[in-house]
Design a protein around this motif. Structure first.
Motif, PDB file in Angstrom:
ATOM      1  N   PRO A  47      45.109 -27.765  -3.568  1.00 13.75           N
ATOM      2  CA  PRO A  47      44.452 -29.080  -3.447  1.00 13.75           C
ATOM      3  C   PRO A  47      45.339 -30.174  -4.037  1.00 13.75           C
ATOM      4  O   PRO A  47      45.979 -29.960  -5.062  1.00 13.75           O
ATOM      5  N   LYS A  48      45.396 -31.305  -3.362  1.00 10.40           N
ATOM      6  CA  LYS A  48      46.243 -32.403  -3.834  1.00 10.40           C
ATOM      7  C   LYS A  48      45.490 -33.320  -4.798  1.00 10.40           C
ATOM      8  O   LYS A  48      46.086 -33.989  -5.605  1.00 10.40           O
ATOM      9  N   GLU A  49      44.178 -33.372  -4.654  1.00 10.56           N
ATOM     10  CA  GLU A  49      43.327 -34.193  -5.521  1.00 10.56           C
ATOM     11  C   GLU A  49      42.160 -33.323  -5.974  1.00 10.56           C
ATOM     12  O   GLU A  49      41.817 -32.347  -5.315  1.00 10.56           O
ATOM     13  N   GLU A  50      41.524 -33.713  -7.041  1.00 14.05           N
ATOM     14  CA  GLU A  50      40.356 -32.978  -7.542  1.00 14.05           C
ATOM     15  C   GLU A  50      39.290 -32.899  -6.457  1.00 14.05           C
ATOM     16  O   GLU A  50      38.893 -33.911  -5.895  1.00 14.05           O
ATOM     17  N   GLY A  51      38.862 -31.695  -6.109  1.00 15.57           N
ATOM     18  CA  GLY A  51      37.793 -31.496  -5.134  1.00 15.57           C
ATOM     19  C   GLY A  51      38.211 -31.665  -3.677  1.00 15.57           C
ATOM     20  O   GLY A  51      37.383 -31.559  -2.781  1.00 15.57           O
ATOM     21  N   ALA A  52      39.502 -31.926  -3.422  1.00 16.30           N
ATOM     22  CA  ALA A  52      39.978 -32.115  -2.045  1.00 16.30           C
ATOM     23  C   ALA A  52      40.065 -30.772  -1.324  1.00 16.30           C
ATOM     24  O   ALA A  52      40.150 -29.712  -1.950  1.00 16.30           O
ATOM     25  N   VAL A 162      42.320 -17.773  -6.701  1.00 16.59           N
ATOM     26  CA  VAL A 162      42.121 -19.023  -5.976  1.00 16.59           C
ATOM     27  C   VAL A 162      41.455 -20.040  -6.900  1.00 16.59           C
ATOM     28  O   VAL A 162      41.842 -21.215  -6.938  1.00 16.59           O
ATOM     29  N   ASP A 163      40.475 -19.592  -7.678  1.00 15.83           N
ATOM     30  CA  ASP A 163      39.793 -20.509  -8.601  1.00 15.83           C
ATOM     31  C   ASP A 163      40.742 -21.097  -9.634  1.00 15.83           C
ATOM     32  O   ASP A 163      40.659 -22.285  -9.961  1.00 15.83           O
ATOM     33  N   SER A 164      41.640 -20.279 -10.175  1.00 17.72           N
ATOM     34  CA  SER A 164      42.575 -20.803 -11.180  1.00 17.72           C
ATOM     35  C   SER A 164      43.496 -21.854 -10.577  1.00 17.72           C
ATOM     36  O   SER A 164      43.823 -22.850 -11.228  1.00 17.72           O
ATOM     37  N   ILE A 165      43.894 -21.666  -9.329  1.00 19.47           N
ATOM     38  CA  ILE A 165      44.753 -22.651  -8.655  1.00 19.47           C
ATOM     39  C   ILE A 165      43.949 -23.923  -8.361  1.00 19.47           C
ATOM     40  O   ILE A 165      44.407 -25.029  -8.627  1.00 19.47           O
ATOM     41  N   ARG A 166      42.753 -23.749  -7.814  1.00 20.93           N
ATOM     42  CA  ARG A 166      41.922 -24.920  -7.491  1.00 20.93           C
ATOM     43  C   ARG A 166      41.571 -25.728  -8.735  1.00 20.93           C
ATOM     44  O   ARG A 166      41.512 -26.947  -8.680  1.00 20.93           O
ATOM     45  N   ASN A 167      41.328 -25.040  -9.837  1.00 24.45           N
ATOM     46  CA  ASN A 167      40.878 -25.713 -11.053  1.00 24.45           C
ATOM     47  C   ASN A 167      42.024 -26.117 -11.979  1.00 24.45           C
ATOM     48  O   ASN A 167      41.777 -26.609 -13.076  1.00 24.45           O
TER      49      ASN A 167
END
Length: 174
Positions: A47-52, A162-167
């Motif tokens: 993700p490039k931005e939070e929640g994107a 995936v969660d660690s990357i997203r977060n």
């Protein structure tokens, strides 16, 4: 969507992007390396931005290795020469002869959108050499935690969730 075909399409977009940015043409896209493409894949998928939106539901098998995150299924496809349109070696990318895949852009709009978002973050990423890209991916906390755990367990790599990357609160693109 097949991750192999999604990556193959991504490579065609990387090639176009490279040619757009490399006006001097002192070296062509074919001189890019496997390591560069694997780092660009990570930076495109995240993700490039939070929640994107991101591509981590497609590219969901990243492992932390000493040179940064690697999507293992894509790495194996590269090694086994299973990409539909390209052959990637340590130091080069070659288009397969007599293979022209026409991708329906609508089917792969997520991939195109992810690359467009990456271009917005750093238009010149595509021109960086492999080790500059490695330096960027090494700034990601999700990679640091996984590689440190691998070292602790005396392993050469460890799966990144995936969660660690997203977060990851350290989203670096330069």
């Amino acid at each position: 969507m097949s991750k192999i075909y999604a990556f193959d399409y991504m490579l065609s977009l990387f090639e176009n992007w490279y040619n757009e940015e490399n006006k001097e043409q002192n070296k062509g896209f074919e001189n890019c390396s496997k390591l560069s493409m694997l780092k660009l894949l990570f930076l495109t998928a995240v993700p490039k931005e939070e929640g994107a939106r991101d591509l981590l539901d497609i590219f969901d098998n990243f492992h932390a290795l000493p040179y940064g995150p690697v999507e293992s299924d894509i790495y194996n496809a590269i090694q086994d020469k299973k990409l539909p349109s390209y052959i990637i070696t340590e130091r080069s990318i070659t288009k397969k002869e007599n293979v022209t895949l026409l991708y329906n852009v609508d089917d792969y709009s997520l991939v195109k959108d992810a690359i467009d978002a990456l271009k917005m973050k750093n238009r010149h990423l595509i021109l960086l050499n492999a080790f500059d890209l490695v330096k960027i991916t090494h700034k990601w906390e999700s990679w640091k935690q996984s590689i440190n755990f691998a070292k602790l367990m005396d392993m050469s790599s460890y799966k990144m969730t995936v969660d660690s990357i997203r977060n990851d609160r350290n989203k670096y693109f330069e």
